[in-house]
Design a protein around this motif. Structure first.
Motif, PDB file in Angstrom:
ATOM      1  N   HIS A  31       0.832  -1.206   0.000  1.00  0.00           N
ATOM      2  CA  HIS A  31       0.000   0.000   0.000  1.00  0.00           C
ATOM      3  C   HIS A  31       0.863   1.252   0.000  1.00  0.00           C
ATOM      4  O   HIS A  31       2.063   1.183   0.243  1.00  0.00           O
ATOM      5  N   ASN A  32       0.165   2.389  -0.209  1.00  0.00           N
ATOM      6  CA  ASN A  32       0.882   3.669  -0.147  1.00  0.00           C
ATOM      7  C   ASN A  32       1.523   3.816   1.237  1.00  0.00           C
ATOM      8  O   ASN A  32       0.908   3.506   2.250  1.00  0.00           O
ATOM      9  N   GLY A  33       2.744   4.297   1.222  1.00  0.00           N
ATOM     10  CA  GLY A  33       3.442   4.563   2.497  1.00  0.00           C
ATOM     11  C   GLY A  33       3.920   3.320   3.202  1.00  0.00           C
ATOM     12  O   GLY A  33       4.360   3.402   4.356  1.00  0.00           O
ATOM     13  N   ALA A  34       3.874   2.147   2.528  1.00  0.00           N
ATOM     14  CA  ALA A  34       4.264   0.906   3.209  1.00  0.00           C
ATOM     15  C   ALA A  34       5.773   0.820   3.391  1.00  0.00           C
ATOM     16  O   ALA A  34       6.250   0.171   4.328  1.00  0.00           O
ATOM     17  N   GLY A  35       6.530   1.488   2.497  1.00  0.00           N
ATOM     18  CA  GLY A  35       7.992   1.431   2.623  1.00  0.00           C
ATOM     19  C   GLY A  35       8.651   0.792   1.417  1.00  0.00           C
ATOM     20  O   GLY A  35       9.749   0.239   1.526  1.00  0.00           O
ATOM     21  N   LYS A  36       8.001   0.848   0.250  1.00  0.00           N
ATOM     22  CA  LYS A  36       8.530   0.222  -0.970  1.00  0.00           C
ATOM     23  C   LYS A  36       9.671   1.060  -1.553  1.00  0.00           C
ATOM     24  O   LYS A  36      10.793   0.560  -1.725  1.00  0.00           O
ATOM     25  N   SER A  37       9.364   2.348  -1.799  1.00  0.00           N
ATOM     26  CA  SER A  37      10.405   3.207  -2.387  1.00  0.00           C
ATOM     27  C   SER A  37      11.621   3.279  -1.480  1.00  0.00           C
ATOM     28  O   SER A  37      12.748   3.488  -1.942  1.00  0.00           O
ATOM     29  N   SER A  38      11.366   3.113  -0.172  1.00  0.00           N
ATOM     30  CA  SER A  38      12.486   3.150   0.774  1.00  0.00           C
ATOM     31  C   SER A  38      13.536   2.104   0.418  1.00  0.00           C
ATOM     32  O   SER A  38      14.739   2.329   0.607  1.00  0.00           O
ATOM     33  N   ILE A  39      13.086   0.950  -0.109  1.00  0.00           N
ATOM     34  CA  ILE A  39      14.030  -0.119  -0.473  1.00  0.00           C
ATOM     35  C   ILE A  39      14.908   0.337  -1.645  1.00  0.00           C
ATOM     36  O   ILE A  39      16.120   0.146  -1.649  1.00  0.00           O
ATOM     37  N   THR A  51      20.536  10.375  -2.186  1.00  0.00           N
ATOM     38  CA  THR A  51      19.313  10.332  -1.351  1.00  0.00           C
ATOM     39  C   THR A  51      18.285  11.278  -1.922  1.00  0.00           C
ATOM     40  O   THR A  51      18.635  12.244  -2.602  1.00  0.00           O
ATOM     41  N   ARG A  52      16.977  11.029  -1.597  1.00  0.00           N
ATOM     42  CA  ARG A  52      15.953  11.926  -2.150  1.00  0.00           C
ATOM     43  C   ARG A  52      15.914  13.242  -1.382  1.00  0.00           C
ATOM     44  O   ARG A  52      15.571  14.263  -1.935  1.00  0.00           O
ATOM     45  N   GLY A  53      16.275  13.250  -0.110  1.00  0.00           N
ATOM     46  CA  GLY A  53      16.293  14.513   0.650  1.00  0.00           C
ATOM     47  C   GLY A  53      17.642  14.667   1.316  1.00  0.00           C
ATOM     48  O   GLY A  53      18.651  14.201   0.809  1.00  0.00           O
ATOM     49  N   ASP A  56      20.611  13.152   6.508  1.00  0.00           N
ATOM     50  CA  ASP A  56      20.231  12.819   7.888  1.00  0.00           C
ATOM     51  C   ASP A  56      18.773  12.412   8.024  1.00  0.00           C
ATOM     52  O   ASP A  56      18.401  11.706   8.958  1.00  0.00           O
ATOM     53  N   ASP A  57      17.918  12.868   7.071  1.00  0.00           N
ATOM     54  CA  ASP A  57      16.496  12.516   7.135  1.00  0.00           C
ATOM     55  C   ASP A  57      16.255  11.055   6.788  1.00  0.00           C
ATOM     56  O   ASP A  57      15.147  10.544   6.925  1.00  0.00           O
ATOM     57  N   MET A  58      17.285  10.351   6.298  1.00  0.00           N
ATOM     58  CA  MET A  58      17.143   8.933   5.949  1.00  0.00           C
ATOM     59  C   MET A  58      17.131   8.045   7.195  1.00  0.00           C
ATOM     60  O   MET A  58      16.689   6.917   7.154  1.00  0.00           O
ATOM     61  N   VAL A  59      17.647   8.592   8.287  1.00  0.00           N
ATOM     62  CA  VAL A  59      17.667   7.787   9.523  1.00  0.00           C
ATOM     63  C   VAL A  59      16.261   7.731  10.090  1.00  0.00           C
ATOM     64  O   VAL A  59      15.562   8.745  10.110  1.00  0.00           O
ATOM     65  N   LYS A  60      15.854   6.551  10.500  1.00  0.00           N
ATOM     66  CA  LYS A  60      14.497   6.390  11.032  1.00  0.00           C
ATOM     67  C   LYS A  60      14.279   7.338  12.207  1.00  0.00           C
ATOM     68  O   LYS A  60      15.160   7.466  13.068  1.00  0.00           O
ATOM     69  N   ARG A  61      13.100   7.997  12.216  1.00  0.00           N
ATOM     70  CA  ARG A  61      12.815   8.946  13.288  1.00  0.00           C
ATOM     71  C   ARG A  61      12.946   8.254  14.639  1.00  0.00           C
ATOM     72  O   ARG A  61      12.433   7.151  14.823  1.00  0.00           O
ATOM     73  N   GLY A  62      13.655   8.917  15.559  1.00  0.00           N
ATOM     74  CA  GLY A  62      13.810   8.354  16.910  1.00  0.00           C
ATOM     75  C   GLY A  62      15.055   7.487  17.048  1.00  0.00           C
ATOM     76  O   GLY A  62      15.361   7.027  18.130  1.00  0.00           O
TER      77      GLY A  62
HETATM   78  N1  LIG Z   1      13.113   9.191   8.474  1.00  0.00           N
HETATM   79  C1  LIG Z   1      11.964   8.482   8.453  1.00  0.00           C
HETATM   80  N2  LIG Z   1      11.681   7.656   9.490  1.00  0.00           N
HETATM   81  C2  LIG Z   1      10.533   6.907   9.491  1.00  0.00           C
HETATM   82  N3  LIG Z   1       9.620   6.945   8.546  1.00  0.00           N
HETATM   83  C3  LIG Z   1       9.854   7.766   7.457  1.00  0.00           C
HETATM   84  C4  LIG Z   1      11.026   8.555   7.391  1.00  0.00           C
HETATM   85  N4  LIG Z   1      10.970   9.276   6.238  1.00  0.00           N
HETATM   86  C5  LIG Z   1       9.821   8.916   5.611  1.00  0.00           C
HETATM   87  N5  LIG Z   1       9.150   8.020   6.356  1.00  0.00           N
HETATM   88  C6  LIG Z   1       7.858   7.340   6.041  1.00  0.00           C
HETATM   89  O1  LIG Z   1       8.153   6.083   5.470  1.00  0.00           O
HETATM   90  C7  LIG Z   1       6.986   5.590   4.809  1.00  0.00           C
HETATM   91  C8  LIG Z   1       7.409   4.792   3.591  1.00  0.00           C
HETATM   92  O2  LIG Z   1       7.796   5.649   2.524  1.00  0.00           O
HETATM   93  P1  LIG Z   1       7.987   5.117   1.081  1.00  0.00           P
HETATM   94  O3  LIG Z   1       8.301   6.251   0.161  1.00  0.00           O
HETATM   95  O4  LIG Z   1       8.939   3.977   1.102  1.00  0.00           O
HETATM   96  O5  LIG Z   1       6.546   4.586   0.797  1.00  0.00           O
HETATM   97  P2  LIG Z   1       5.983   3.739  -0.431  1.00  0.00           P
HETATM   98  O6  LIG Z   1       5.702   2.373   0.041  1.00  0.00           O
HETATM   99  O7  LIG Z   1       6.916   3.891  -1.553  1.00  0.00           O
HETATM  100  O8  LIG Z   1       4.626   4.516  -0.692  1.00  0.00           O
HETATM  101  P3  LIG Z   1       3.928   5.054  -2.071  1.00  0.00           P
HETATM  102  O9  LIG Z   1       3.202   3.860  -2.639  1.00  0.00           O
HETATM  103  O10 LIG Z   1       3.000   6.081  -1.616  1.00  0.00           O
HETATM  104  O11 LIG Z   1       5.027   5.537  -2.928  1.00  0.00           O
HETATM  105  C9  LIG Z   1       6.124   6.765   4.554  1.00  0.00           C
HETATM  106  O12 LIG Z   1       4.950   6.659   5.360  1.00  0.00           O
HETATM  107  C10 LIG Z   1       6.965   7.974   5.010  1.00  0.00           C
HETATM  108  O13 LIG Z   1       6.167   8.988   5.606  1.00  0.00           O
END
Ligand SMILES: Nc1ncnc2c1ncn2[C@@H]1O[C@H](COP(=O)(O)OP(=O)(O)OP(=O)(O)O)[C@@H](O)[C@H]1O
Ligand SMILES: [Mg+2]
Length: 860
Positions: A31-39, A51-53, A56-62
């Protein structure tokens, strides 16, 4: 080359995720926001640190840090890249062997492995919704991947080459000044050499002068030193002489001051003798004082004794006067003592008499108070009469009652009579008779009852009267017994009283006598007391006093005589006079001892003066022998000091000259090095001029676009060939794709893309179907990549189907499938379940509680 595995730790939405890629087409779905693009971001980061931003913003919050690990397969080798944020760890391994260990080393190695970041990121990795952008941005993309924009920048008026040329120009110009400067410096150096020579000569001359002066100074200094030694001795002797002379004059004065001491001693001794005479009389004074004191005591005692004697005298007289009263007192006292018990008896008898009288009175009052009643026999008589009357009445009533009984019986008999015979009269009994008889009986009965009732009333009143009389009788009897009792008491008391009265009368005269004695004693009490107090006074006491008085008078006479004798001996000298004399004597003795001590001092002084005079003569001789001349010393000192000033001035002068020489030598050294430097610079100018010429030539070539047009034409051919190669594998209806560069020298114009059909007819890209366009777009990306990097390994497409209708989506999917012929591995990221149709391996991503999780599996 394939992407094998990627591991994400605390990276974007992932806590810890490992994704393995298997098969040719891998689909990452979720689903949207699941974390796919993150991979995909993790792959980009591991490869190029892209990186896209912000990084330092790549580190998981917290979380504090993140880590990505990527594994690539290249032929038989396994390449492993590790990168962390913050960048503590940047490593690259090939077959587990550490090859690179810093960001720089890793980047270099990645490039060497055939992965150019500019190329990969614009071609092989297609970001979300960007497939067809290639048509719009083709010239930009080409510029970027070929770095032509950098070439252009080089040739711009403010470009890098121009700035280097200007730098060279400046240097050359500066170097031209150097030649002139070099000549000046050489001239200055020659003149400095001359100056140095002159100065050195001068300094040598001055040094000679200085040593001559120093010699002269040291000769003078020795002389001055010798004279100074003499001066020291001279001053020592002089001070000694002064001291001796000072002491002499002081002693002389002292001797003068002490000249009249012997006369003074004589005078004081005379006075001392006189004072001693006075002081010797001190015991007489003490005797006199004692005598005077005892005289005073004696007089006091005499006075007291006379007083005592006079008192005894008076007391004796008084005692005689009181004797008469005393005798009288004794007499009454005797009477008083004898009558005392009678008096006591009288008092107690009188008291009981009055008590008895009081009691009698009380009883008499009580008797009088008793109530008055009739006489007892009178009452008893009345009682008898009444009781007689009651008896009579009872008899009467008894007769009546028996008559009534009789009547009753007769009536009953009459009534119950059955025979015809009258039970009363015995005659015939008829009704009339019966009736008459009954009537007679009834009237008699009635009459009798009336009488009985009257009698009963009389009986009641008599009985009442009887009760009262009995009561009266009882009271009367009671009173009578009380009265009798009282009367008896009265008679007893009266008898006692008369007895007591008789006794009182008897005692009366004695009591009076007692009273008289008592009064008399009271009257005589004070005189008796006085008499008793004088009882001890007698004639002997008086005689004793008279004797004592005579003795004391005698003593007084003796003491008075002694006082007279002492007074005449002292001749008016008082104790005060003696005290004064004593004090004066003490002071005088002290002064005398002081004078005697001083007398001794005079002798000492004479001795000392003699010895000092001798010393003085000796010192005077020594000074004469020394023959010291202060003026000579002063003169020599002056000469020496002047010489020293001269030496100092000369030394300073030489110092200055030396300093100047040093300065000039330094300056000369500096000139020498500047000259060497400048000589070198002047030599460089020729090299710089040559370099500048070459650079200008290069710039000319570049700005004429020669190199660019060469590169572009070569690249165009390669891309076109590759593209058509790829397109031929896509199984399309058209035969060829042609790229036309409007500005073939600089890539600044648009690039036209035309498709040729089998008949050689051309179609602009805008006229093609969606699928055809996507195919050409993908083909172009792959062609560019291949043109620049040779063989391709993988392609990543992030959400390629977004915004596409089902027709176009289907076309795209088949193009992707076809692309497998060109690239061995394709990774598609999507949330579109339809894409699964082409997947061999599915990677499902879900967000659970803020954290992305992955489930993998072969597509069924
Ligand atoms: N530094 C961070 N720490 C934790 N979560 C984050 C961080 N930066 C972004 N996120 C969140 O990580 C989630 C996954 O983002 P990602 O771009 O991987 O989603 P996606 O699965 O590709 O979604 P979409 O289908 O909408 O593209 C999002 O909900 C985003 O808000
Ligand atoms: Mg996404």
């Amino acid at each position: 080359m394939r992407v094998d595995k990627v591991k994400l730790i605390n990276f974007l939405s992932h806590d810890e995720t490992t994704v393995t890629f298997k098969g040719d087409i891998n689909v990452i779905i979720g689903h949207n926001g699941a974390g796919k693009s993150s991979i995909i971001d993790a792959i980009n980061f591991a490869l190029f640190k892209a990186t896209r931003g912000k990084i330092d913003d790549m580190v998981k919050r917290g979380k504090a840090s993140a880590l990505v690990e990527l594994e690539l397969k290249m032929g038989n080798s396994l390449v492993k890249i590790q990168r962390s944020i913050p960048s503590r760890k940047e490593l690259l391994f090939i077959n587990d062997k550490l090859i690179a260990r810093s960001a720089k080393e890793v980047n270099k190695k990645v490039e060497e492995l055939g992965l150019d970041s500019r190329v990969v990121l614009t071609t092989m990795i297609v970001r979300q919704g960007e497939i067809e952008n290639i048509f719009e941005n083709l010239s930009d993309i080409l510029k970027k991947v070929m770095m032509i924009d950098n070439l252009e920048k080089l040739t711009e008026s403010n470009g890098r080459i121009r700035s280097i040329i200007m730098e060279y120009d400046a240097k050359i110009k500066a170097s031209q000044d150097s030649e002139k400067r070099l000549k000046e410096l050489r001239e200055e150096r020659d003149s400095k050499d001359k100056e140095i020579l002159n100065l050195e000569q001068l300094i040598r001359k001055l040094d000679d002068e200085l040593s001559a002066l120093k010699q002269e100074e040291s000769r003078l200094a020795t002389e001055v030193n010798q004279l100074q030694e003499k001066a020291k001795i001279f001053h020592g002797l002089k001070t000694g002489l002064d001291r001796v002379e000072r002491e002499l004059s002081k002693l002389d004065q002292e001797r003068k001051d002490l000249a009249n001491i012997p006369q003074e001693i004589e005078r004081l001794e005379k006075r001392q003798r006189k004072l001693k005479e006075i002081v010797e009389k001190k015991p007489d004074i003490i005797d006199l004082e004692n005598a005077e004191k005892s005289l005073k005591d004696l007089n006091n005692r005499l006075k007291k004794l006379v007083q005592e004697r006079d008192k005894i005298h008076a007391d004796l007289k008084k005692k005689k006067e009181l004797e008469r009263f005393h005798i009288e007192y004794e007499k009454y006292k005797k009477n008083y003592d004898e009558l005392k018990h009678i008096h006591e008896d009288f008092i107690s008898t009188s008291r009981s008499l009055s008590d008895k009288r009081k009691s009698l009175n009380e009883i008499e009052t009580k008797l009088r108070a008793l109530p008055v009643t009739r006489k007892i026999d009178e009452i008893q008589k009345e009682i008898e009469e009444i009781s007689q009357k009651i008896n009579d009445l009872n008899t009467n009533m008894g007769a009546i009652n028996s008559e009534l009984d009789q009547i009753g019986k007769s009536m009953n008999a009459l009534i119950s009579a059955k025979e015809d015979k009258c039970p009363v009269c015995g005659g015939p009994l008829d009704e009339l008779h019966k009736k008459q008889l009954l009537e007679q009986y009834n009237s008699r009965e009635k009459e009798l009852k009336e009488r009985l009732k009257g009698l009963k009333e009389i009986q009641d009143s008599l009985q009442e009267r009887m009760r009262r009389l009995n009561l009266e009788l009882k009271n009367a009897q009671n009173n009578q017994s009380k009265a009798e009792n009282y009367k008896e008491q009265i008679s007893n008391l009266s008898r006692e009283i008369s007895e007591l009265q008789e006794k009182v009368n008897r005692l009366q005269s004695l009591e009076e006598k007692y009273r008289e004695a008592s009064d008399k004693l009271k009257e005589l009490d004070s005189s008796e007391r006085e008499y008793l107090s004088l009882l001890g006074v007698n004639e002997e006491e008086l005689d004793r006093r008279e004797e004592e008085i005579a003795t004391i008078n005698h003593e007084i006479e003796e003491v008075s005589a002694k006082i007279q004798q002492l007074s005449s001996r002292l001749g008016g000298l008082t104790r005060e006079d003696i005290g004064k004399a004593e004090k004066e004597l003490r002071d005088l003795e002290w002064a005398l001892s002081e004078l005697i001590r001083k007398k001794g001092r005079v002798e000492q002084i004479s001795e000392r003066i003699e010895s000092l005079l001798k010393q003085r003569d000796e010192l005077r001789k020594e000074i004469e022998d020394l023959s010291f001349d202060q003026l000579e010393l002063d003169r020599k000192r002056k000469d020496r000091d002047a010489l020293r000033v001269q030496i100092e001035t000369l030394q300073r002068d030489i110092g200055e000259k030396r300093g100047k020489l040093h300065e000039i030598i330094e300056r000369r050294k500096q000139l020498e090095s500047e000259i060497t430097e400048l000589t070198e610079k002047v030599k460089q100018v020729q090299d710089l001029s040559r370099a500048k010429e070459r650079l200008e030539k290069l710039r000319r070539i570049l700005s004429e676009g020669g190199l660019q047009s060469y590169l572009i034409s070569t690249l165009k051919g390669r891309i076109e060939n590759n593209l058509n190669d790829i397109m031929s594998m896509f199984n399309m209806s058209f035969a060829r794709v042609i790229l036309t560069f409007q500005e073939s020298r600089s890539l600044s114009g648009k690039i036209d893309i035309q498709a040729l059909d089998q008949n050689g007819q051309s179609l602009p890209i805008g006229m093609l179907s969606g699928g055809e366009k996507i195919a050409i777009a993908l083909g172009l990306r792959l062609a560019i990549a291949r043109s620049l990097m040779g063989s391709l390994g993988f392609m990543i497409l992030d959400e390629p189907t977004i915004h596409l209708d089902s027709q176009r989506r289907a076309e795209l999917l088949s193009v992707i499938q076809e692309s497998m012929r060109v690239v061995p591995q394709i990774i598609v990221v999507t949330h579109d379940e339809e894409v699964l149709r082409i997947a061999e391996y599915v990677i499902r991503v879900e967000k659970v509680g803020g954290k992305s999780e992955v489930i993998e599996g072969v597509n069924q």
